[in-house]
Design an enzyme around this catalytic site. Structure first.
Site, PDB file in Angstrom:
ATOM      1  CG  HIS A 122      45.871  36.071  54.461  1.00 17.83           C
ATOM      2  ND1 HIS A 122      47.148  36.130  53.958  1.00 17.83           N
ATOM      3  CD2 HIS A 122      46.012  36.227  55.803  1.00 17.83           C
ATOM      4  CE1 HIS A 122      48.010  36.308  54.935  1.00 17.83           C
ATOM      5  NE2 HIS A 122      47.353  36.373  56.052  1.00 17.83           N
TER       6      HIS A 122
ATOM      7  CG  HIS B  42      44.787  36.215  60.119  1.00 18.61           C
ATOM      8  ND1 HIS B  42      44.968  34.958  59.611  1.00 18.61           N
ATOM      9  CD2 HIS B  42      45.847  36.950  59.702  1.00 18.61           C
ATOM     10  CE1 HIS B  42      46.097  34.924  58.929  1.00 18.61           C
ATOM     11  NE2 HIS B  42      46.656  36.128  58.962  1.00 18.61           N
TER      12      HIS B  42
ATOM     13  CB  CYS C 227      48.954  32.681  59.044  1.00 11.59           C
ATOM     14  SG  CYS C 227      49.721  34.249  59.478  1.00 11.59           S
TER      15      CYS C 227
ATOM     16  CG  HIS D 285      47.709  40.791  57.605  1.00  5.94           C
ATOM     17  ND1 HIS D 285      48.580  40.727  58.669  1.00  5.94           N
ATOM     18  CD2 HIS D 285      47.495  39.519  57.225  1.00  5.94           C
ATOM     19  CE1 HIS D 285      48.888  39.464  58.897  1.00  5.94           C
ATOM     20  NE2 HIS D 285      48.235  38.702  58.035  1.00  5.94           N
TER      21      HIS D 285
ATOM     22  CG  ASP E 211      40.475  48.629  50.759  1.00  5.07           C
ATOM     23  OD1 ASP E 211      41.098  48.185  51.751  1.00  5.07           O
ATOM     24  OD2 ASP E 211      39.840  49.692  50.762  1.00  5.07           O
ATOM     25  CG  HIS E 212      37.404  47.022  53.498  1.00  8.81           C
ATOM     26  ND1 HIS E 212      38.302  48.017  53.193  1.00  8.81           N
ATOM     27  CD2 HIS E 212      37.006  47.253  54.770  1.00  8.81           C
ATOM     28  CE1 HIS E 212      38.433  48.818  54.233  1.00  8.81           C
ATOM     29  NE2 HIS E 212      37.666  48.372  55.206  1.00  8.81           N
TER      30      HIS E 212
ATOM     31  CD  GLU F  94      51.181  38.893  55.801  1.00  5.63           C
ATOM     32  OE1 GLU F  94      50.764  38.324  54.790  1.00  5.63           O
ATOM     33  OE2 GLU F  94      51.838  38.320  56.685  1.00  5.63           O
TER      34      GLU F  94
HETATM   35 NI    NI Z   1      48.327  36.660  57.917  1.00  8.32          NI
END
Ligand code: NI
Length: 137
Positions: free
Chosen positions: A14, A39, A33, A41, A79-80, A124
């Site tokens: 995100h 980036h 962020c 998580h 996911d992904h 996270e």
């Molecule tokens: Ni983040």
């Protein structure tokens, strides 16, 4: 009344930014962020359902059924993926852990057939997580 929890993991990326802010204000507000290219998580989600134990099965609900539901409704969609660009239900929402947890709640709440959704915990990272119980202020 008893509480049962299913834990699962997914990976997603995100970028936190508010389109109404200047670049400077976004950088100041969201720090790392706000990285322009996003980036990732390794998220961990814990879904807790509360209910009464069925005398016939000794269970509130079958955890395999809960796992399938969460995979179908949430994990397969995130996911992904990139929360800003790939996930329909996150359109127009800043994809913080807080907002993601609320969206997950809205999706799951009506779909739990035995027992009721009690709590979502979204990690996270090992150190940062949010808890949502469907309460509006
Ligand atoms: Ni983040």
């Amino acid at each position: 009344m008893i509480y049962i929890t299913r834990r699962l993991e997914f990976c997603a990326s995100h970028r936190l930014f508010n389109p109404k802010f200047s670049d400077e204000k976004n950088a100041e507000t969201f720090g790392l962020c706000n990285n322009p290219n996003g980036h990732g998580h390794n998220y961990v989600l814990e879904v807790t359902v509360r209910g009464e134990i069925s005398p016939e099965t000794g269970m509130v609900l079958d955890l395999k059924t809960l796992k399938k539901l969460i995979n179908l409704e949430i994990v397969n969609k995130v996911d992904h993926k990139n929360f800003n660009m790939d996930v329909d239900f996150m359109r127009g929402v800043i994809p913080t852990a807080e907002n993601i947890a609320i969206k997950f709640w809205e999706i799951l709440e009506s779909k739990i057939e035995n027992g009721s959704l009690h709590e979502l915990k979204l990690y996270e990272s090992d150190r940062n997580y949010v808890v949502y119980r469907g309460e509006r202020v």
